[in-house]
Design a protein around this motif. Structure first.
Motif, mmCIF file in Angstrom:
data_model
loop_
_atom_site.group_PDB
_atom_site.id
_atom_site.type_symbol
_atom_site.label_atom_id
_atom_site.label_comp_id
_atom_site.label_asym_id
_atom_site.label_seq_id
_atom_site.Cartn_x
_atom_site.Cartn_y
_atom_site.Cartn_z
ATOM 1 N N ASP A 42 1.839 0.280 1.368
ATOM 2 C CA ASP A 42 2.021 0.510 2.804
ATOM 3 C C ASP A 42 3.083 1.564 3.063
ATOM 4 O O ASP A 42 2.914 2.464 3.886
ATOM 5 N N LEU A 43 4.202 1.448 2.375
ATOM 6 C CA LEU A 43 5.328 2.342 2.616
ATOM 7 C C LEU A 43 5.090 3.743 2.075
ATOM 8 O O LEU A 43 5.739 4.701 2.491
ATOM 9 N N LEU A 44 4.145 3.850 1.134
ATOM 10 C CA LEU A 44 3.853 5.151 0.529
ATOM 11 C C LEU A 44 2.568 5.770 1.061
ATOM 12 O O LEU A 44 2.117 6.803 0.565
ATOM 13 N N GLY A 45 1.962 5.111 2.061
ATOM 14 C CA GLY A 45 0.779 5.677 2.687
ATOM 15 C C GLY A 45 -0.499 5.503 1.909
ATOM 16 O O GLY A 45 -1.443 6.291 2.056
ATOM 17 N N HIS A 46 -0.572 4.434 1.092
ATOM 18 C CA HIS A 46 -1.779 4.163 0.312
ATOM 19 C C HIS A 46 -2.422 2.870 0.791
ATOM 20 O O HIS A 46 -1.742 1.956 1.269
ATOM 21 N N ASP A 47 -3.743 2.797 0.630
ATOM 22 C CA ASP A 47 -4.437 1.600 1.091
ATOM 23 C C ASP A 47 -4.497 0.507 0.042
ATOM 24 O O ASP A 47 -4.927 -0.607 0.324
ATOM 25 N N SER A 48 -4.057 0.800 -1.182
ATOM 26 C CA SER A 48 -4.061 -0.222 -2.236
ATOM 27 C C SER A 48 -3.263 0.284 -3.423
ATOM 28 O O SER A 48 -2.898 1.472 -3.502
ATOM 29 N N ALA A 49 -3.022 -0.617 -4.369
ATOM 30 C CA ALA A 49 -2.356 -0.214 -5.606
ATOM 31 C C ALA A 49 -3.239 0.708 -6.428
ATOM 32 O O ALA A 49 -2.738 1.512 -7.227
ATOM 33 N N LEU A 50 -4.550 0.615 -6.254
ATOM 34 C CA LEU A 50 -5.457 1.495 -7.002
ATOM 35 C C LEU A 50 -5.285 2.945 -6.577
ATOM 36 O O LEU A 50 -5.219 3.844 -7.422
#
Length: 427
Positions: free
Chosen positions: A116-124
């Motif tokens: 969330d904090l890095l602008g990604h929708d998942s760890a993938l």
């Protein structure tokens, strides 16, 4: 006009729930964290079970924090049966708890909230651009799971904990062999604090009442008294007089308030704010070098508190592994009798309370379990009342993500299963 926002499958929380926001004349008129997942009735089916079954049954409430349920349950039952464990049994339980914190905090920091904090929708998607970050997270989590397995017999739902101690002492060499990986984990945890301190957190603060366990001699996780940021301190036996559960129409989970009717906050922020002075030097130094100043009142910075705690538990685990040399029996003798007892420990997500009444045959006559997420639900709603006006006019997708992120920052374990939150904004 009516506008609905629905997230049919919110990943990165455990359980099923919905968030409902209704606007009237452009102003927010109603907010509900609607937990519609069916009740699981653990307290009901513990009744008439033999007391020694309780730690294994309650561990099944959660696959990520089974140790927390075991630790609170054994403390409550040992209080009910007037059982005293030895200092080395307590130390091994602390080590088992460290294992759970390592795997749980690594999971949440890197896999659940950092995207969330890095602008990604998942760890993938995060792994696609920052594979080393994800590899570090997986290695940290594996280290915690290996320690869980070595002490508890399994990495998920460990089976070695019993009322009165442990069924057997873990092998000394097996424990010592984990030290090199824990030493790596300690350095990785210090790096995690630096990583966490460099993230961009949404600007949002609340004046919380923080509640957590406390001890004068250590950073309280396994046991202690219950301390509020108001200065109030109580014993586990007094918990239900000070923190009251109630049903709300829109939720199958109970909500909790103080006896004065106020919301309160449990979890990493509460522990760090109330017990910073009890941290060991390694964790305090990591926090200070990262420029962390207390009190932290931003719920998104739960991640930052978890990172500091990760240093603490890795440091503690190394010391406990090095000093582990069990002697004598691994569990105390137990004389059955009528009794009642309460136990409180700090699950990774916050304060976890158990109370049991036992009869002379060792059968459970009454059980109460108050998990941390249930204690935080009312506070989550209070947060959303302050936070939603800031995001409600953003584009649809951005408003949805912002509200998801706030809920996710608590690392809520709605049912200790997966997975979805529905957000509806009704204009």
């Amino acid at each position: 006009m009516r506008q609905n926002i629905e997230v049919d499958a919110l990943a990165r929380v455990e359980g099923e729930g919905a968030l409902y926001i209704r606007l009237k004349d452009g102003e927010i008129a109603e907010i509900q964290v609607n937990i519609y997942e069916p009740p699981r009735f653990f307290e009901g089916f513990l009744k008439d079970r033999y007391y020694q079954e309780v730690p294994d049954i309650t561990a099944r409430i959660c696959g990520i924090c089974p140790v927390a349920y075991q630790m609170s349950s054994v403390q409550a039952l040992e209080a009910a049966l007037s059982v005293q464990i030895t200092p080395q049994m307590r130390l091994l339980r602390r080590l088992l708890y460290c294992a759970e914190y390592i795997e749980s905090h690594a999971l949440h920091i890197y896999m659940l909230q950092a995207p969330d904090l890095l602008g990604h929708d998942s760890a993938l998607s995060l792994a696609a651009v920052a594979p080393d970050v994800v590899r570090q997270a997986l290695r940290l989590k594996k280290i915690g799971n290996n320690l869980l397995r070595t002490i508890g017999g399994r990495s998920v739902h460990p089976v070695n904990t019993c009322v009165g101690g442990f069924y057997r002492w873990p092998d000394v060499q097996a424990i010592r062999s984990l030290i090199p990986e824990l030493e790596w984990a300690l350095e990785a945890s210090k790096e995690t604090v630096r990583f966490a301190a460099g993230l961009a957190y949404p600007e949002f603060e609340m004046d919380y009442e923080f509640v957590a366990l406390t001890r004068p001699d250590e950073y309280a996780i396994y046991d202690g008294e219950i301390l509020s940021s108001t200065g109030k301190k109580i014993t586990p036996e007094e918990f239900e007089k000070s923190y009251i559960e109630s049903h709300v129409q829109h939720s199958n989970a109970l909500h909790s308030h103080t006896s004065d009717g106020n919301t309160y906050f449990v979890g990493p922020l509460a522990r760090l704010n109330l017990n910073f002075e009890q941290l060991r030097p390694a964790a305090r130094q990591a926090a200070e070098e990262a420029g962390i100043t207390l009190p932290l009142r931003n719920p998104f910075k739960n991640l930052l508190a978890r990172a500091v705690e990760l240093v603490e538990v890795c440091d503690v685990a190394i010391e406990l592994c090095r000093s582990y040399q069990p002697t004598g029996t691994s569990h105390a003798a137990i004389q059955l009798k009528n009794g009642e007892g309460a136990g409180v420990s700090e699950a990774p997500r916050g304060l976890l309370y158990h109370r049991y009444i036992v009869d002379e045959a060792g059968k459970i006559r009454f059980a109460r379990i108050t998990p941390p997420t249930a204690q935080n639900f009312a506070q989550m709603e209070a947060d959303l009342w302050q936070f939603a006006p800031r995001v409600i006019d953003l584009p649809h997708e951005d408003a949805t993500l912002a509200c998801e992120h706030l809920v996710r920052s608590y690392d809520p374990c709605i049912s200790c299963a997966t997975h979805f939150l529905k957000l509806t904004i009704d204009r």
